[in-house]
Structures are given as C-alpha cells and as structure tokens.
Design a protein around this motif. Structure first.
Motif, PDB file in Angstrom:
ATOM      1  N   LEU A  46       4.052  26.083   8.359  1.00 60.60           N
ATOM      2  CA  LEU A  46       3.220  25.118   7.629  1.00 60.60           C
ATOM      3  C   LEU A  46       4.077  24.039   6.972  1.00 60.60           C
ATOM      4  CD1 LEU A  46       0.465  24.207   6.592  1.00 60.60           C
ATOM      5  CD2 LEU A  46       0.763  25.788   4.683  1.00 60.60           C
ATOM      6  N   ALA A  47       5.185  24.427   6.368  1.00 61.18           N
ATOM      7  CA  ALA A  47       6.050  23.461   5.678  1.00 61.18           C
ATOM      8  C   ALA A  47       6.599  22.406   6.632  1.00 61.18           C
ATOM      9  CB  ALA A  47       7.194  24.189   4.973  1.00 61.18           C
ATOM     10  N   LEU A  48       6.940  22.787   7.856  1.00 59.07           N
ATOM     11  CA  LEU A  48       7.486  21.821   8.806  1.00 59.07           C
ATOM     12  C   LEU A  48       6.437  20.830   9.293  1.00 59.07           C
ATOM     13  CD1 LEU A  48       9.930  24.029  10.895  1.00 59.07           C
ATOM     14  CD2 LEU A  48      10.447  22.504   8.974  1.00 59.07           C
ATOM     15  N   TRP A  49       5.159  21.203   9.235  1.00 55.37           N
ATOM     16  CA  TRP A  49       4.093  20.264   9.592  1.00 55.37           C
ATOM     17  C   TRP A  49       3.763  19.322   8.450  1.00 55.37           C
ATOM     18  CZ3 TRP A  49       3.548  19.524  14.388  1.00 55.37           C
ATOM     19  CH2 TRP A  49       3.501  20.558  15.317  1.00 55.37           C
ATOM     20  N   THR A  50       3.984  19.766   7.211  1.00 56.70           N
ATOM     21  CA  THR A  50       3.472  19.012   6.062  1.00 56.70           C
ATOM     22  C   THR A  50       4.541  18.528   5.092  1.00 56.70           C
ATOM     23  OG1 THR A  50       3.154  21.057   4.796  1.00 56.70           O
ATOM     24  CG2 THR A  50       1.300  20.303   6.143  1.00 56.70           C
ATOM     25  N   TYR A  51       5.823  18.638   5.415  1.00 58.71           N
ATOM     26  CA  TYR A  51       6.870  18.334   4.436  1.00 58.71           C
ATOM     27  C   TYR A  51       6.909  16.870   4.008  1.00 58.71           C
ATOM     28  CZ  TYR A  51       9.948  16.149   7.866  1.00 58.71           C
ATOM     29  OH  TYR A  51      10.478  15.315   8.805  1.00 58.71           O
ATOM     30  N   ALA A  52       6.364  15.955   4.810  1.00 57.74           N
ATOM     31  CA  ALA A  52       6.329  14.534   4.447  1.00 57.74           C
ATOM     32  C   ALA A  52       4.973  13.966   4.852  1.00 57.74           C
ATOM     33  CB  ALA A  52       7.452  13.774   5.149  1.00 57.74           C
ATOM     34  N   ASP A  53       4.495  13.005   4.082  1.00 57.51           N
ATOM     35  CA  ASP A  53       3.195  12.399   4.378  1.00 57.51           C
ATOM     36  C   ASP A  53       3.200  11.630   5.689  1.00 57.51           C
ATOM     37  OD1 ASP A  53       2.091  13.410   2.068  1.00 57.51           O
ATOM     38  OD2 ASP A  53       2.470  11.583   0.909  1.00 57.51           O
ATOM     39  N   ASP A  54       4.341  11.050   6.047  1.00 57.04           N
ATOM     40  CA  ASP A  54       4.405  10.182   7.216  1.00 57.04           C
ATOM     41  C   ASP A  54       5.179  10.775   8.387  1.00 57.04           C
ATOM     42  OD1 ASP A  54       6.868  10.136   6.020  1.00 57.04           O
ATOM     43  OD2 ASP A  54       7.140   7.969   6.174  1.00 57.04           O
ATOM     44  N   SER A  55       5.460  12.075   8.353  1.00 59.62           N
ATOM     45  CA  SER A  55       6.266  12.669   9.403  1.00 59.62           C
ATOM     46  C   SER A  55       5.988  14.162   9.529  1.00 59.62           C
ATOM     47  CB  SER A  55       7.754  12.445   9.087  1.00 59.62           C
ATOM     48  OG  SER A  55       8.555  12.891  10.142  1.00 59.62           O
ATOM     49  N   PHE A  56       6.406  14.726  10.651  1.00 59.32           N
ATOM     50  CA  PHE A  56       6.372  16.165  10.863  1.00 59.32           C
ATOM     51  C   PHE A  56       7.478  16.503  11.842  1.00 59.32           C
ATOM     52  CE2 PHE A  56       3.937  14.464  14.329  1.00 59.32           C
ATOM     53  CZ  PHE A  56       4.272  15.263  15.410  1.00 59.32           C
ATOM     54  N   LEU A  57       7.812  17.758  11.929  1.00 61.69           N
ATOM     55  CA  LEU A  57       8.809  18.202  12.894  1.00 61.69           C
ATOM     56  C   LEU A  57       8.111  18.975  14.003  1.00 61.69           C
ATOM     57  CD1 LEU A  57      11.614  19.274  10.455  1.00 61.69           C
ATOM     58  CD2 LEU A  57      11.773  17.502  12.206  1.00 61.69           C
ATOM     59  N   PRO A  58       8.241  18.525  15.241  1.00 61.39           N
ATOM     60  CA  PRO A  58       7.610  19.245  16.344  1.00 61.39           C
ATOM     61  C   PRO A  58       8.259  20.616  16.506  1.00 61.39           C
ATOM     62  CG  PRO A  58       9.086  17.551  17.182  1.00 61.39           C
ATOM     63  CD  PRO A  58       9.043  17.405  15.689  1.00 61.39           C
ATOM     64  N   HIS A  59       7.432  21.640  16.478  1.00 54.38           N
ATOM     65  CA  HIS A  59       7.962  22.999  16.540  1.00 54.38           C
ATOM     66  C   HIS A  59       6.855  23.956  16.969  1.00 54.38           C
ATOM     67  CE1 HIS A  59       6.018  22.903  12.614  1.00 54.38           C
ATOM     68  NE2 HIS A  59       5.923  24.228  12.721  1.00 54.38           N
ATOM     69  N   GLY A  60       7.254  25.180  17.231  1.00 53.05           N
ATOM     70  CA  GLY A  60       6.300  26.217  17.563  1.00 53.05           C
ATOM     71  C   GLY A  60       6.936  27.582  17.465  1.00 53.05           C
ATOM     72  N   SER A  61       6.136  28.589  17.744  1.00 60.98           N
ATOM     73  CA  SER A  61       6.592  29.975  17.712  1.00 60.98           C
ATOM     74  C   SER A  61       5.991  30.690  18.919  1.00 60.98           C
ATOM     75  CB  SER A  61       6.155  30.648  16.418  1.00 60.98           C
ATOM     76  OG  SER A  61       4.738  30.716  16.366  1.00 60.98           O
ATOM     77  N   ALA A  62       6.283  31.953  19.062  1.00 59.04           N
ATOM     78  CA  ALA A  62       5.727  32.725  20.167  1.00 59.04           C
ATOM     79  C   ALA A  62       4.200  32.701  20.120  1.00 59.04           C
ATOM     80  CB  ALA A  62       6.254  34.151  20.134  1.00 59.04           C
ATOM     81  N   LYS A  63       3.653  32.710  18.928  1.00 60.68           N
ATOM     82  CA  LYS A  63       2.203  32.699  18.750  1.00 60.68           C
ATOM     83  C   LYS A  63       1.579  31.435  19.343  1.00 60.68           C
ATOM     84  CE  LYS A  63       0.543  33.984  14.737  1.00 60.68           C
ATOM     85  NZ  LYS A  63       0.084  33.988  13.330  1.00 60.68           N
ATOM     86  N   ALA A  64       2.281  30.306  19.219  1.00 53.31           N
ATOM     87  CA  ALA A  64       1.765  29.026  19.705  1.00 53.31           C
ATOM     88  C   ALA A  64       1.915  28.873  21.217  1.00 53.31           C
ATOM     89  CB  ALA A  64       2.468  27.877  18.998  1.00 53.31           C
ATOM     90  N   GLY A  65       2.829  29.632  21.810  1.00 56.57           N
ATOM     91  CA  GLY A  65       3.064  29.526  23.241  1.00 56.57           C
ATOM     92  C   GLY A  65       4.011  28.381  23.590  1.00 56.57           C
ATOM     93  N   PHE A  66       4.283  28.223  24.865  1.00 57.00           N
ATOM     94  CA  PHE A  66       5.137  27.157  25.387  1.00 57.00           C
ATOM     95  C   PHE A  66       6.515  27.154  24.725  1.00 57.00           C
ATOM     96  CE2 PHE A  66       0.713  25.781  25.571  1.00 57.00           C
ATOM     97  CZ  PHE A  66       0.554  25.640  26.939  1.00 57.00           C
ATOM     98  N   ALA A  67       7.080  28.323  24.519  1.00 53.49           N
ATOM     99  CA  ALA A  67       8.344  28.465  23.788  1.00 53.49           C
ATOM    100  C   ALA A  67       9.462  27.633  24.395  1.00 53.49           C
ATOM    101  CB  ALA A  67       8.752  29.932  23.730  1.00 53.49           C
TER     102      ALA A  67
END
Length: 148
Positions: A46-67
C-alpha cells in the motif's frame, strides 16, 4: 557482491524505501523487496502505491501475479522471479546466502534492538562471504552519511 546497510534514525521505512527504489529503477535495475512478514508486505504494498500524491512505484507480489514482469517484486521469501539485480531486505528479513543479485540493501530501524542485532549478524555474514560492505546512517536532517 556489494552489501549496503541503511540505519534508519529519523524517518520510517515507508518514507525512505520509495526513494531508494526510485534510484534503483532510474539505473535501469529491477528490485526485490524481501519483507519479514506477510503483514508488513501488505503495508509496504500500500505504501508504494500511495507514498506521493503525484507518483507511485510499479510493483507486485505473488498474490498479484505476473511476477516476472514486475519491476519491483515484494516477497517474504528468497525468490527472485523478476531477475532483479538489487535485493532490499527490510523488517527482519535476512539473506540465506549472498547470491542471486548484484547488490543487497538492508534497511533497518535504529530504534529496534532486534533489527540492530539482525543487521549486525548479517554484516558479519556478508563480510565472511567476501562481500564488500558499506554502512550508512541517517543524520538528524535525514541525509545519509557513510560511517563504514
């Protein structure tokens, strides 16, 4: 093999980790973030998606798939499905061995005795494995100062 230790003093992991990951991605590298527990993995996700109002870091985990396609892969294990060159170890995560990445980066809370002990044991293990180790400590202003 390079192993870096980042000793947090004045900022939280959620505040510091995004900038370290941004620098990694800016160099054209992929990253794995190995976390000490599933609960912390969810919080960092959650923090990597919301750490800045104008940006995010593209990321995922096993749960999200496409590792394999993830520029940043979050895990509690030692896998590296995205071919990352940098492995971040946070919240008590430890490297079983120093292989599978070009660089290992420990980020630990200087106010947590268990985190300090883990960092010390990993420092010794990295040195024993013949790795080049560097220690950075956060100043009062939040800047990184190389201490060793």
């Amino acid at each position: 093999m390079d192993v870096y230790f980042y000793h947090l003093e004045n900022h939280t992991l959620e505040r510091v980790l995004p900038s370290l990951i941004e620098k990694t991605l800016a160099r054209g590298w992929r990253a794995v973030v190995q976390v000490g527990s599933e609960e912390r993995l969810e919080a960092l996700d959650l923090a990597l998606w919301t750490y800045a109002d104008d940006s995010f870091l593209p990321h995922g985990s096993a749960k999200a798939g496409f590792a394999a396609d993830q520029p940043v892969f979050l895990t509690v294990g030692s896998e590296t499905p995205n071919g990352a060159g940098v492995r971040f170890l946070v919240d008590g995560a430890e490297a079983e061995e120093f292989s599978g990445a070009e660089r290992f980066v420990y980020v630990f809370d200087g106010h947590d005795d268990a985190a300090l002990q883990t960092a010390r044991s990993q420092w010794k293990a990295a040195k024993a494995a013949g790795c080049s180790v560097t220690y950075w400590q956060q100043s009062e202003s939040g800047r990184w100062e190389q201490k060793a």
